[in-house]
Design a protein around this motif. Structure first.
Motif, PDB file in Angstrom:
ATOM      1  N   THR A  61       1.054  -1.244  -0.255  1.00  0.00           N
ATOM      2  CA  THR A  61       0.047   0.050  -0.119  1.00  0.00           C
ATOM      3  C   THR A  61       1.035   1.214   0.032  1.00  0.00           C
ATOM      4  OG1 THR A  61       0.224   0.110   2.177  1.00  0.00           O
ATOM      5  CG2 THR A  61      -1.790  -1.326   1.510  1.00  0.00           C
ATOM      6  N   ALA A  62       0.304   2.556  -0.097  1.00  0.00           N
ATOM      7  CA  ALA A  62       1.032   3.569  -0.054  1.00  0.00           C
ATOM      8  C   ALA A  62       1.849   3.692   1.340  1.00  0.00           C
ATOM      9  CB  ALA A  62       0.200   4.796  -0.380  1.00  0.00           C
ATOM     10  N   GLU A  63       1.225   3.144   2.246  1.00  0.00           N
ATOM     11  CA  GLU A  63       1.990   3.153   3.597  1.00  0.00           C
ATOM     12  C   GLU A  63       2.912   2.034   3.709  1.00  0.00           C
ATOM     13  OE1 GLU A  63      -1.464   2.883   3.601  1.00  0.00           O
ATOM     14  OE2 GLU A  63      -1.535   5.073   3.439  1.00  0.00           O
ATOM     15  N   GLY A  64       3.159   1.029   2.755  1.00  0.00           N
ATOM     16  CA  GLY A  64       4.242   0.137   2.848  1.00  0.00           C
ATOM     17  C   GLY A  64       5.196   0.414   1.904  1.00  0.00           C
ATOM     18  N   LEU A  65       6.172   1.296   2.156  1.00  0.00           N
ATOM     19  CA  LEU A  65       7.055   1.875   1.072  1.00  0.00           C
ATOM     20  C   LEU A  65       8.475   1.049   1.276  1.00  0.00           C
ATOM     21  CD1 LEU A  65       6.339   5.628   1.567  1.00  0.00           C
ATOM     22  CD2 LEU A  65       5.223   3.977  -0.041  1.00  0.00           C
ATOM     23  N   LYS A  66       8.617  -0.111   1.744  1.00  0.00           N
ATOM     24  CA  LYS A  66       9.843  -0.614   1.647  1.00  0.00           C
ATOM     25  C   LYS A  66       9.950  -1.929   0.775  1.00  0.00           C
ATOM     26  CE  LYS A  66      10.747   0.816   6.373  1.00  0.00           C
ATOM     27  NZ  LYS A  66      10.680   0.369   7.698  1.00  0.00           N
ATOM     28  N   ALA A  67       8.927  -1.894  -0.055  1.00  0.00           N
ATOM     29  CA  ALA A  67       8.810  -2.789  -1.026  1.00  0.00           C
ATOM     30  C   ALA A  67       9.737  -2.910  -2.335  1.00  0.00           C
ATOM     31  CB  ALA A  67       7.310  -2.736  -1.908  1.00  0.00           C
ATOM     32  N   LEU A  68      10.028  -4.255  -2.740  1.00  0.00           N
ATOM     33  CA  LEU A  68      11.043  -4.378  -3.774  1.00  0.00           C
ATOM     34  C   LEU A  68      10.542  -5.618  -4.467  1.00  0.00           C
ATOM     35  CD1 LEU A  68      14.301  -4.636  -1.572  1.00  0.00           C
ATOM     36  CD2 LEU A  68      13.807  -2.850  -3.504  1.00  0.00           C
ATOM     37  N   THR A  69      11.073  -5.538  -5.702  1.00  0.00           N
ATOM     38  CA  THR A  69      10.659  -6.854  -6.801  1.00  0.00           C
ATOM     39  C   THR A  69      11.671  -7.811  -5.988  1.00  0.00           C
ATOM     40  OG1 THR A  69      12.379  -5.875  -8.387  1.00  0.00           O
ATOM     41  CG2 THR A  69       9.757  -5.340  -8.685  1.00  0.00           C
ATOM     42  N   GLU A  70      11.431  -8.972  -6.569  1.00  0.00           N
ATOM     43  CA  GLU A  70      12.434  -9.898  -6.243  1.00  0.00           C
ATOM     44  C   GLU A  70      13.797  -9.725  -6.851  1.00  0.00           C
ATOM     45  OE1 GLU A  70      11.537 -14.097  -6.864  1.00  0.00           O
ATOM     46  OE2 GLU A  70       9.432 -13.703  -5.855  1.00  0.00           O
ATOM     47  N   GLU A  71      13.746  -9.152  -8.047  1.00  0.00           N
ATOM     48  CA  GLU A  71      15.133  -8.715  -8.793  1.00  0.00           C
ATOM     49  C   GLU A  71      15.610  -7.575  -8.098  1.00  0.00           C
ATOM     50  OE1 GLU A  71      16.454  -7.063 -13.115  1.00  0.00           O
ATOM     51  OE2 GLU A  71      14.354  -7.725 -12.987  1.00  0.00           O
ATOM     52  N   GLY A  72      15.234  -6.448  -7.503  1.00  0.00           N
ATOM     53  CA  GLY A  72      15.513  -5.596  -6.862  1.00  0.00           C
ATOM     54  C   GLY A  72      16.056  -5.964  -5.482  1.00  0.00           C
ATOM     55  N   TYR A  73      15.621  -6.957  -4.828  1.00  0.00           N
ATOM     56  CA  TYR A  73      15.939  -7.385  -3.637  1.00  0.00           C
ATOM     57  C   TYR A  73      17.370  -8.215  -3.901  1.00  0.00           C
ATOM     58  CZ  TYR A  73      16.255  -9.766   0.853  1.00  0.00           C
ATOM     59  OH  TYR A  73      16.418 -10.273   2.153  1.00  0.00           O
ATOM     60  N   LYS A  74      17.481  -8.933  -4.827  1.00  0.00           N
ATOM     61  CA  LYS A  74      18.747  -9.668  -5.231  1.00  0.00           C
ATOM     62  C   LYS A  74      20.026  -8.480  -5.648  1.00  0.00           C
ATOM     63  CE  LYS A  74      16.537 -13.892  -6.837  1.00  0.00           C
ATOM     64  NZ  LYS A  74      16.153 -14.565  -7.976  1.00  0.00           N
ATOM     65  N   GLN A  75      19.448  -7.498  -6.321  1.00  0.00           N
ATOM     66  CA  GLN A  75      20.662  -6.331  -6.519  1.00  0.00           C
ATOM     67  C   GLN A  75      21.190  -5.878  -5.363  1.00  0.00           C
ATOM     68  OE1 GLN A  75      18.399  -3.770  -9.009  1.00  0.00           O
ATOM     69  NE2 GLN A  75      18.695  -4.940 -10.847  1.00  0.00           N
ATOM     70  N   LEU A  76      20.056  -5.629  -4.310  1.00  0.00           N
ATOM     71  CA  LEU A  76      20.640  -5.037  -2.912  1.00  0.00           C
ATOM     72  C   LEU A  76      21.672  -6.265  -2.230  1.00  0.00           C
ATOM     73  CD1 LEU A  76      17.541  -3.455  -1.479  1.00  0.00           C
ATOM     74  CD2 LEU A  76      19.652  -2.260  -2.512  1.00  0.00           C
ATOM     75  N   GLU A  77      21.291  -7.426  -2.129  1.00  0.00           N
ATOM     76  CA  GLU A  77      22.199  -8.308  -1.695  1.00  0.00           C
ATOM     77  C   GLU A  77      23.509  -8.410  -2.310  1.00  0.00           C
ATOM     78  OE1 GLU A  77      19.528 -11.836   0.533  1.00  0.00           O
ATOM     79  OE2 GLU A  77      19.593 -12.060  -1.775  1.00  0.00           O
TER      80      GLU A  77
END
Length: 171
Positions: free
Chosen positions: A10-26
């Motif tokens: 939701t607009a309040e849950g602003l810590k969302a990432l796609t699976e691809e984005g999560y892997k990029q962070l890792e």
């Protein structure tokens, strides 16, 4: 991938990432910790050997670089720890969410634009990848085809109409 939270964004849950984005962070975190950190540690050790640290520009530069890198590591660890990953199965054409591509009509300027909706760490405005914490991204979350919305942006108000929603194709 480590265990992550998954839920609807939701607009309040602003810590969302796609699976691809999560892997990029890792991947970035791993590079900093296991490649860059040892390199900087070695630079500091070599610079220390130059003698008087009070007048040692190499030492000061390496310490500054180390501080910036350690700050980035802390930020990445926090982002990974608090991330909400939106899986491919959760992404539909029914409503705007992280992982969708949205075509909108700017009713003020009478032109169409397309945005890929991504998490904050994946944003790339120059390539129309907008974050869900941007004014436009936050306003689009949860909208459906045909919805009209007014968004307050830095230049004033913008009136958009959602023309289509599709799952973003992975590159």
């Amino acid at each position: 991938m480590s265990e992550v939270k998954r839920n609807e964004i939701t607009a309040e849950g602003l810590k969302a990432l796609t699976e691809e984005g999560y892997k990029q962070l890792e991947k970035r975190l791993e590079e900093l910790k296991f490649v860059k950190r040892p390199e900087i540690t070695e630079r500091i050790k070599v610079a220390r050997d130059f003698g008087d640290l009070s007048e040692n520009a190499e030492y000061d530069a390496a310490k500054d670089q180390q501080a910036k890198m350690e700050g980035e590591i802390v930020e990445l660890e926090a982002a990974i720890r608090t991330a909400v990953v939106v899986s491919d199965e959760e992404i539909t054409n029914e409503k705007v969410n992280v992982g969708t591509t949205v075509r909108v009509l700017d009713q003020d300027e009478d032109f169409e634009d397309e945005y890929r909706i991504v998490g904050p760490h994946e944003a790339d405005p120059m390539n129309n990848a907008i974050s869900i914490d941007s004014p436009v991204g936050a306003a689009l979350i949860g909208k459906r085809k045909g919805d009209e919305l007014t968004i307050e942006i830095p230049g004033g108000l913008s009136h958009l109409k959602v023309l289509s929603i599709e799952r973003t194709e992975r590159t």
